[in-house]
Design an enzyme around this catalytic site. Structure first.
Site, PDB file in Angstrom:
ATOM      1  N   GLU A  52      39.819  46.187  32.874  1.00  0.00           N
ATOM      2  CA  GLU A  52      39.862  45.294  34.025  1.00  0.00           C
ATOM      3  C   GLU A  52      39.785  43.828  33.603  1.00  0.00           C
ATOM      4  O   GLU A  52      40.477  42.975  34.171  1.00  0.00           O
ATOM      5  CB  GLU A  52      38.717  45.613  34.998  1.00  0.00           C
ATOM      6  CG  GLU A  52      38.920  46.904  35.793  1.00  0.00           C
ATOM      7  CD  GLU A  52      40.128  46.834  36.715  1.00  0.00           C
ATOM      8  OE1 GLU A  52      40.500  45.730  37.160  1.00  0.00           O
ATOM      9  OE2 GLU A  52      40.715  47.898  36.973  1.00  0.00           O
ATOM     10  N   TYR A 135      35.598  41.419  42.763  1.00  0.00           N
ATOM     11  CA  TYR A 135      36.708  42.352  42.521  1.00  0.00           C
ATOM     12  C   TYR A 135      36.408  43.278  41.341  1.00  0.00           C
ATOM     13  O   TYR A 135      36.540  44.508  41.448  1.00  0.00           O
ATOM     14  CB  TYR A 135      38.026  41.617  42.247  1.00  0.00           C
ATOM     15  CG  TYR A 135      38.996  42.533  41.544  1.00  0.00           C
ATOM     16  CD1 TYR A 135      39.637  43.552  42.245  1.00  0.00           C
ATOM     17  CD2 TYR A 135      39.191  42.461  40.166  1.00  0.00           C
ATOM     18  CE1 TYR A 135      40.470  44.460  41.593  1.00  0.00           C
ATOM     19  CE2 TYR A 135      40.020  43.353  39.515  1.00  0.00           C
ATOM     20  CZ  TYR A 135      40.655  44.351  40.226  1.00  0.00           C
ATOM     21  OH  TYR A 135      41.464  45.261  39.582  1.00  0.00           O
ATOM     22  N   ASP A 153      42.480  42.210  44.527  1.00  0.00           N
ATOM     23  CA  ASP A 153      43.172  41.413  43.518  1.00  0.00           C
ATOM     24  C   ASP A 153      44.503  40.953  44.090  1.00  0.00           C
ATOM     25  O   ASP A 153      44.790  41.160  45.269  1.00  0.00           O
ATOM     26  CB  ASP A 153      43.342  42.201  42.216  1.00  0.00           C
ATOM     27  CG  ASP A 153      44.359  43.333  42.332  1.00  0.00           C
ATOM     28  OD1 ASP A 153      44.741  43.694  43.484  1.00  0.00           O
ATOM     29  OD2 ASP A 153      44.787  43.861  41.291  1.00  0.00           O
TER      30      ASP A 153
END
Length: 372
Positions: A52, A135, A153
């Site tokens: 991520e 996020y 996102d």
């Protein structure tokens, strides 16, 4: 085409039945269309976290080899927390936004000190780690632990803005809050029916991102094959191409730098950028900024007390945030007594092992390729 008028479309959030139908359609689509990405073959929160962070501002195809190399070198939190600065920067070399990797190491050290080396599962504890925002915390908690945490996102923003024809700029406070609320409605709907199907929250959030990456793309979206097109208000009102409304783009600023390749037999003169600035702690050739339209290169090199050749060895064009940068590279000579002011002498083998900024790595590659 003009964006949809606020008065023409209902501003109410969709009902529970509609959300549930969209969730089911997304999960069905994801089960047969999801890309086989290496970090999707694991539920290890550390591996998912690394992916991520790498995927921020970076395309999937670029990240895959970086992630694989990282996981071989630093397979767990302990190895990351104890790694040297040189190792983590070298592994990250070329990905850019190097604050990300330094924050990752800080977060790993926090986990070792505060959570006895085990990646935390609670959203608030994940959010408290260095370099992790709402996020990323939501993505880790939902993908690794199947928690009903929302994500938002760029891909999800685009999907939701089009699905519900949200014409306001998603960066605006009110619109952003509505998008977060919608994202939460989706993942909570998936959680409500999780009794019989495993990983619904994980797959639902990934399906939203995947739809944005593969179908609901910024340009030329493939609406005809979209699994939720019958629910999409932007598709119904012919507004797909003008959503999301991100406002006017910032005009890029041109900047120009001169770099100097100073070589003494098997050694190059290089320097390390100071900590706390863009590309801090990475290596580069001596360089400085000059006026974009400056024609007298010799005069521009005077502050370095360097004699440069009349024509550049190579030219590198690259971008950093809103800047469009031209780097002109010259072979040069410098008096030994002043060389120490501008950097350090390092052998070719030593230089190869160091983490350079992307532009200066290209310079080095050009030099080594020419030498061969």
């Amino acid at each position: 085409m003009q964006p949809a008028k606020k008065s023409g479309i209902s501003r109410r959030n969709p009902d529970i039945k509609t959300i549930s139908q969209i969730v089911d359609a997304l999960l069905d689509w994801f089960s047969t269309n999801a890309r086989d990405l290496p970090w999707r073959r694991t539920r290890d929160p550390y591996a998912i976290w690394v992916s991520e962070i790498m995927l921020q501002q970076t395309q999937v195809k670029t990240v895959i080899p970086y992630w694989q190399r990282w996981m071989r070198a630093l397979p767990d939190i302990v190895s990351l927390g104890n790694a040297s600065s040189e190792i983590i920067h070298k592994l990250w070399e070329g990905l850019g936004y190097y604050t990300r990797v330094r924050n990752m190491q800080k977060a790993a050290q926090m986990i070792l000190q505060t959570h006895t080396g085990k990646f935390p599962e609670k959203f608030d504890e994940v959010l408290a780690l260095s370099g992790i925002g709402p996020y990323t915390a939501g993505a880790i908690c939902s993908i690794a632990f199947n928690h009903p945490t929302a994500i938002l996102d760029g891909n999800v923003i685009r999907v939701l803005c089009r699905l519900f024809c949200i014409s306001e700029n998603p960066r605006d406070k009110e619109a952003n809050a509505r998008l977060w609320a919608l994202a939460l409605m989706f993942v909570e709907s998936a959680a409500d029916e999780a009794r019989h199907i495993a990983n619904r929250c994980s797959h639902l959030n990934q399906s939203l991102m995947e739809l944005g990456a593969l179908v609901c793309t910024p340009r030329q979206p493939q609406c005809t094959i979209c699994p939720v097109k019958k629910h999409c208000l932007a598709f119904r009102f012919n507004q797909v191409d003008c959503l999301p409304n991100l406002g006017k783009r910032t005009i890029a600023t041109e900047r120009r730098f001169l770099a100097f390749v100073v070589q003494d037999k098997n050694k190059f003169l290089i320097r390390q950028r100071p900590e706390g600035i863009v590309n801090g702690k990475l290596w580069e050739f001596p360089n400085h900024e000059i006026a974009v339209k400056e024609k007298n290169i010799s005069k521009a090199a005077e502050p370095f007390e360097i004699n440069v050749r009349s024509t550049p060895f190579c030219q590198i064009k690259h971008s950093i945030t809103r800047y469009r940068i031209t780097l002109e590279v010259f072979h040069a000579q410098i008096a030994p007594k002043v060389a120490f002011q501008f950097g350090q002498w390092r052998t070719v083998d030593e230089v190869k092992s160091l983490a350079f900024t992307s532009a200066h790595r290209k310079v080095l590659n050009a030099l080594l390729g020419k030498a061969k």
